[in-house]
Structures are given as structure tokens and as C-alpha cells.
Design a protein around this motif. Sequence first.
Motif, PDB file in Angstrom:
ATOM      1  N   TYR A 189       0.147  -0.969   6.960  1.00  0.00           N
ATOM      2  CA  TYR A 189       1.203  -1.510   6.100  1.00  0.00           C
ATOM      3  C   TYR A 189       0.931  -2.958   5.694  1.00  0.00           C
ATOM      4  O   TYR A 189       1.440  -3.430   4.664  1.00  0.00           O
ATOM      5  N   GLU A 190       0.130  -3.678   6.481  1.00  0.00           N
ATOM      6  CA  GLU A 190      -0.153  -5.075   6.152  1.00  0.00           C
ATOM      7  C   GLU A 190      -0.949  -5.215   4.857  1.00  0.00           C
ATOM      8  O   GLU A 190      -1.060  -6.306   4.286  1.00  0.00           O
ATOM      9  N   ASN A 191      -1.533  -4.114   4.375  1.00  0.00           N
ATOM     10  CA  ASN A 191      -2.285  -4.121   3.116  1.00  0.00           C
ATOM     11  C   ASN A 191      -1.420  -3.773   1.911  1.00  0.00           C
ATOM     12  O   ASN A 191      -1.932  -3.661   0.797  1.00  0.00           O
ATOM     13  N   HIS A 240      -2.207   3.835   4.697  1.00  0.00           N
ATOM     14  CA  HIS A 240      -1.850   3.150   3.463  1.00  0.00           C
ATOM     15  C   HIS A 240      -2.675   3.610   2.268  1.00  0.00           C
ATOM     16  O   HIS A 240      -2.300   3.350   1.121  1.00  0.00           O
ATOM     17  N   GLN A 285       6.312  -3.254   1.174  1.00  0.00           N
ATOM     18  CA  GLN A 285       6.140  -3.277   2.629  1.00  0.00           C
ATOM     19  C   GLN A 285       7.481  -3.348   3.360  1.00  0.00           C
ATOM     20  O   GLN A 285       7.628  -2.829   4.469  1.00  0.00           O
ATOM     21  N   GLY A 295       6.733   0.618   4.373  1.00  0.00           N
ATOM     22  CA  GLY A 295       6.354  -0.278   5.458  1.00  0.00           C
ATOM     23  C   GLY A 295       6.229   0.366   6.816  1.00  0.00           C
ATOM     24  O   GLY A 295       6.004  -0.336   7.809  1.00  0.00           O
TER      25      GLY A 295
END
Length: 460
Positions: free
Chosen positions: A158-160, A184, A166, A153
Motif C-alpha cells: 500500500y505504501e506504493n 498493489h 491509500q 490502503g
Amino acid sequence: MKRRDTFTLIPLALAGAGSLTAKSFAQRKPLMPHPMRDGSQPLSLTYTRNVIKMLKWVRENQSENILEAAYAIARTYMKGKRIWSCWDLGHTAEADLFPGRNGQPDILTAGYEMDKVKDGDLVLANFPWPRGYIEDLAKRDLFIIGGPCPWGGDVKGYENIVPDIQKLKIRPFADIWIETNCDHIGAQVKIPGSPAPLGPESGPLNGTIFWMMMADACRVLAIEGKSAKVKGDEPKLSGGNVPLVNLDAPLMDNYFDEVLRQLELVGSELGNIRKMANMAVDTLLDGGNVYFYSRYEPSLAGEASGRRGGFLFAKGMSDGHIAGTSKDCVIMGTYKPDDEADLKNLDEMKNRGMRVASIGPLTRDFKIPDGRAVYKETEVHVGRMCDTYGLFAVPGFDQKICPTSGILATSILWTMSVELAEEIIRRTGGNVPGIFFNGALTWSANHNASMSALAAERGY
């Protein structure tokens, strides 16, 4: 321990070395007399070009943190505390830290054993395994040297990443943070027709940072009159002709420079890299399997197989687990040219009728070994730019420290892989080999399952 406390670890007389190092990095001229231009080199050399670009950013922006980390490692060792390494060196934290590794100072333990870790220990942490250790870090009074990893994370994008991965964050409790700007996706070469890029960068990127830290940690120990054993079978250094390093200046920039010189030489063996790729493509299109071998599974065998940014067809094998038939080929990763286990396994592969290529150093202390050597008996070999042993003779250490062969083996592997992908596309009129996406991505499960089915149907 808080990050502000780390500055007390650096002797005042030497505290300026970090800033001086940063300035010297910024002022140095490029190692190449003519900078590489986009589009001026084969697609396969995009891999080393992008890794070099990432490394140069780290050098210019993170050198003080790396030097600070080296001092922290040395101080921890001198206090009798343990140093644990969960540092991303490729597909695993053990990829370049195998038994008998030439040039590895015996000052740390690869991995993290929760029942043995004690308060005051130091952990190199930018890798998500072993499972549960990141959560354990947050509960203890440990000194943490952290960095980003595409499986966690702390990374850009990181949102993917799926929620359960995460949440694996190291930065909130890191005492020193070494940024690399990895993202990522975690791979470097866009292959036409493939949504997933080829060639993960973590081996040469994080490996270079790791050995830079080790180089200056050992230099600091030597300044304090301390030393440690060095793994491997290099004869003990002796006599007045040993070129001992200067302890008054950081070694990490010397290590960095040598890695870049060697990475820039990968292109000089492009002809043999293409021969190796063609051997593999011959095998795949004739219905055979391509194996990747290293004596210890976490090294080249593990780096090549089941890897984000790697091929779905790749199969790994290691000492004691030799497979294959006369329809198959194998690319051997060697870390010394005349390793007895490698030679025994080479004989077994040839007895099975397999075609064999090899990657790794030709020399011991820059001398060709007498007698048998793997590279003398394989169809094609790449790796003439690196040596078996470490780079630096440090006062008090009985062998040279900090090898480059692991970094170069990984870089050659992925450079060759790009050539392999292009050759398959050319020979099949446009078919693209299946490439793994990072398994932590929200969309990767469906992609990887589809590519696995395709690879099972056509062999690549």
C-alpha cells in the motif's frame, strides 16, 4: 457490530462446520493427478496457474471466515435487512451481477446507495466504488465483510499507492476479513519487455469467494425453511429427478472444487485460444481495432478495457453501442449461448464486415440449444467447460444457484491476452503491446501516459 459478535450468528449445532471445512480442505488431494511445474506449460497458462495457487491459499486459510460470512449474510436477509455488494468481481462490482443473471439468488443489491442504507444492513466491501461509500461505512452501524483490493490502503504494498487512495481502508471496521494476498500491482503474468504485468486476478479470485459465500448463505436459508427468488431464465426445478444438494455440509467447498476443475480445463482449449489471439493480432497489425463485447458493459467489455493489467488498445462495446468496420474484429463474451440481444448484435457486427470470435458456455443444463447460438456463428469459440445455469439445486429455490461462467469468461480472456501479447512480440520482432499499470500507483500516471501515446502511434 464488532467481529466477536459474529460468532453468535452461527447456530451451535452447526458452528463446527467451519473448522471441519478447513480440515477437509487441508486433507484433500490435488485435483490434478500430476501437479503443474513451473516452465512445463505455455506462458499463457501462468495466468490460471497463479489464480489457482491464490485460490488454494484462500481455501486453506480463509475457509472459516468465508463460512462465517455466509451465515452473516443469511441472518441479515432473514432479519429483513438489506445486503449491499461492493465486492470486487473484476473491473467492477457488477461484472458478474448483471440483469437476468442466471444462478444469482436475489438476496443482495449490487452497489451502495447512501440514502437507502440503514443501520443493521450488511455490506460486502473490498472495492473502492461508489465514491465516498467507504467513508460512509465508518459512520454507520453496519455489518462489514471486507477484503483487500489493489485500489486501496489494505493491500500489501500500500505504501506504493497515491495518498488519497491509500487512505481508503476497510479493515479497521470490518467485522469479518477475508484475506486474499493480492498486492498493489494486481496482475499475474510478466510479459518479457513490459514493466507492467498482464492479467488482473480479481475476477476469478474474488468471484470464486463471492459465489462460495452465496452458496452457503442459501444453504443456511434452506435449513431455516427460507428461500429467495433466483434470477435468470432457467425453467423452474420440478419433479423427483432434481438432484437436490445435501444441507448438512458446506457447499462452498463443492463450488471451489468445480471452479478449479474448470480452470484446469482452460488449457484443453488452447488451440482455439491461440486462433482467437491470432485473429486479434491480424487485425491490429493491419491497422484495425480489437473490440471486446458483452451485452452489459460491466461484464467482459468492461473487464477487457481500461483495466490495470490489460491492453491499452482494447475497446469495449455493449448492447446499444455497437461500433466497428470491416477492418476490425470483436471478441464477444456471452453468458448464455442463445441470448437474443447477443444474436442481434452479432448480426450487426457481421453486417459491418467484422471478424467475430466468442467466449462463453455452449450449453443450457449441459444440453446444446436448438436453433441459433452465438458460438455456432463465430469464427472461433472458447468456453466449453462451463454451463449457462448455476451449480446447485437447493431445496426451496426454484432455479439452480451459483454460476461459474463469469469466472471462466474472465480467465479465458486473460489467458488469450497472454497469447496475443506473445504473438505480437513474435510477429514484430520484439515489439511489446502497451499494458496498463494499476492507476492508483505513485508511478503509474507517467507509465500509462507513455504507453497510451505509443499505442496511439502504432495501434497496440
